[in-house]
Design a protein around this motif. Structure first.
Motif, PDB file in Angstrom:
ATOM      1  N   TYR A  26       0.824  -1.207   0.000  1.00 39.52           N
ATOM      2  CA  TYR A  26       0.000   0.000   0.000  1.00 39.52           C
ATOM      3  C   TYR A  26       0.856   1.253   0.000  1.00 39.52           C
ATOM      4  O   TYR A  26       1.966   1.270   0.526  1.00 39.52           O
ATOM      5  N   ILE A  27       0.303   2.297  -0.574  1.00 39.69           N
ATOM      6  CA  ILE A  27       0.884   3.629  -0.471  1.00 39.69           C
ATOM      7  C   ILE A  27       0.169   4.327   0.679  1.00 39.69           C
ATOM      8  O   ILE A  27      -1.059   4.418   0.694  1.00 39.69           O
ATOM      9  N   LEU A  28       0.935   4.786   1.655  1.00 40.93           N
ATOM     10  CA  LEU A  28       0.361   5.458   2.816  1.00 40.93           C
ATOM     11  C   LEU A  28       0.317   6.966   2.612  1.00 40.93           C
ATOM     12  O   LEU A  28      -0.511   7.655   3.190  1.00 40.93           O
ATOM     13  N   GLU A  29       1.253   7.457   1.782  1.00 43.33           N
ATOM     14  CA  GLU A  29       1.324   8.886   1.491  1.00 43.33           C
ATOM     15  C   GLU A  29       1.975   9.042   0.125  1.00 43.33           C
ATOM     16  O   GLU A  29       2.932   8.333  -0.189  1.00 43.33           O
ATOM     17  N   LEU A  30       1.458   9.956  -0.700  1.00 43.74           N
ATOM     18  CA  LEU A  30       2.024  10.163  -2.031  1.00 43.74           C
ATOM     19  C   LEU A  30       1.839  11.609  -2.467  1.00 43.74           C
ATOM     20  O   LEU A  30       0.725  12.124  -2.460  1.00 43.74           O
ATOM     21  N   THR A  31       2.962  12.248  -2.785  1.00 39.05           N
ATOM     22  CA  THR A  31       2.951  13.585  -3.381  1.00 39.05           C
ATOM     23  C   THR A  31       3.867  13.522  -4.604  1.00 39.05           C
ATOM     24  O   THR A  31       4.414  12.469  -4.919  1.00 39.05           O
ATOM     25  N   LYS A  32       4.065  14.648  -5.248  1.00 41.79           N
ATOM     26  CA  LYS A  32       4.972  14.704  -6.410  1.00 41.79           C
ATOM     27  C   LYS A  32       6.432  14.524  -5.992  1.00 41.79           C
ATOM     28  O   LYS A  32       7.272  14.190  -6.821  1.00 41.79           O
ATOM     29  N   GLU A  33       6.747  14.743  -4.721  1.00 45.49           N
ATOM     30  CA  GLU A  33       8.134  14.659  -4.247  1.00 45.49           C
ATOM     31  C   GLU A  33       8.384  13.588  -3.200  1.00 45.49           C
ATOM     32  O   GLU A  33       9.531  13.357  -2.822  1.00 45.49           O
ATOM     33  N   LYS A  34       7.334  12.914  -2.712  1.00 42.54           N
ATOM     34  CA  LYS A  34       7.520  12.015  -1.576  1.00 42.54           C
ATOM     35  C   LYS A  34       6.525  10.867  -1.638  1.00 42.54           C
ATOM     36  O   LYS A  34       5.399  11.038  -2.100  1.00 42.54           O
ATOM     37  N   VAL A  35       6.950   9.700  -1.149  1.00 47.25           N
ATOM     38  CA  VAL A  35       6.056   8.550  -1.043  1.00 47.25           C
ATOM     39  C   VAL A  35       6.423   7.739   0.200  1.00 47.25           C
ATOM     40  O   VAL A  35       7.590   7.678   0.592  1.00 47.25           O
ATOM     41  N   VAL A  36       5.408   7.143   0.822  1.00 49.85           N
ATOM     42  CA  VAL A  36       5.583   6.226   1.950  1.00 49.85           C
ATOM     43  C   VAL A  36       4.752   4.996   1.634  1.00 49.85           C
ATOM     44  O   VAL A  36       3.569   5.115   1.293  1.00 49.85           O
ATOM     45  N   THR A  37       5.382   3.805   1.718  1.00 49.92           N
ATOM     46  CA  THR A  37       4.665   2.559   1.435  1.00 49.92           C
ATOM     47  C   THR A  37       4.783   1.588   2.611  1.00 49.92           C
ATOM     48  O   THR A  37       5.669   1.721   3.458  1.00 49.92           O
ATOM     49  N   SER A  38       3.881   0.609   2.609  1.00 50.46           N
ATOM     50  CA  SER A  38       3.967  -0.477   3.588  1.00 50.46           C
ATOM     51  C   SER A  38       4.049  -1.803   2.833  1.00 50.46           C
ATOM     52  O   SER A  38       3.550  -1.917   1.706  1.00 50.46           O
TER      53      SER A  38
END
Length: 147
Positions: A26-38
């Motif tokens: 899963y993607i927990l956070e997504l912007t044009k400059e940053k991503v956080v996945t689990s």
């Protein structure tokens, strides 16, 4: 990082990877400059050996996490049958501190350093709870494949 079920984004909408090579859930956070996945490490994962995710699995997890930043522009319409190809062009620096075990849920974070067209330079880290497992700077290339 607390995972809120109602805020999860299906990573299938941003990556061409499918089982058994999908290394992020899963993607927990997504912007044009940053991503956080689990990603939950399962026993049947192709990179699991002796109940641990091998180094190659951690690197693939990082690459897929990072490619979500660049790949989001190709997958803005989830209904479209877009096909892309992407690969690591360079690993500038990598530090390995530990390996997660089966059953662990790891969190990967990536930040865009620079981008020129379809090539980007990204800083990324993966954690198991508060333990840093791997840190790297990688360059990725991704492009749409025309049928």
């Amino acid at each position: 990082m607390e995972i809120k079920e109602d805020q999860l984004i299906n990573i299938h909408n941003f990556l061409p990877h499918r089982e058994p090579m999908l290394m992020a859930d899963y993607i927990l956070e997504l912007t044009k400059e940053k991503v956080v996945t689990s990603f939950e490490i399962k026993e049947d994962n192709v990179f699991v050996h002796n109940n641990e995710l091998a180094e190659a699995g951690l690197i693939e997890n990082l690459a897929q996490t990072c490619s979500s930043i660049l790949g989001q522009s190709f997958f803005e319409n989830p209904e479209a049958d877009t096909k892309v190809i992407g690969f690591i062009t360079n690993i500038k620096k990598i530090e390995l501190f530990g390996l997660p075990k089966t059953g662990d849920k790891i969190i990967s974070k990536a930040s865009l350093i620079s981008q020129y067209e379809n090539v980007c330079h990204i800083f990324c880290e993966t954690f198991n709870h508060d333990e840093l497992l791997i840190r790297a700077e990688i360059n990725l290339f991704i492009q749409e494949v025309k049928s």
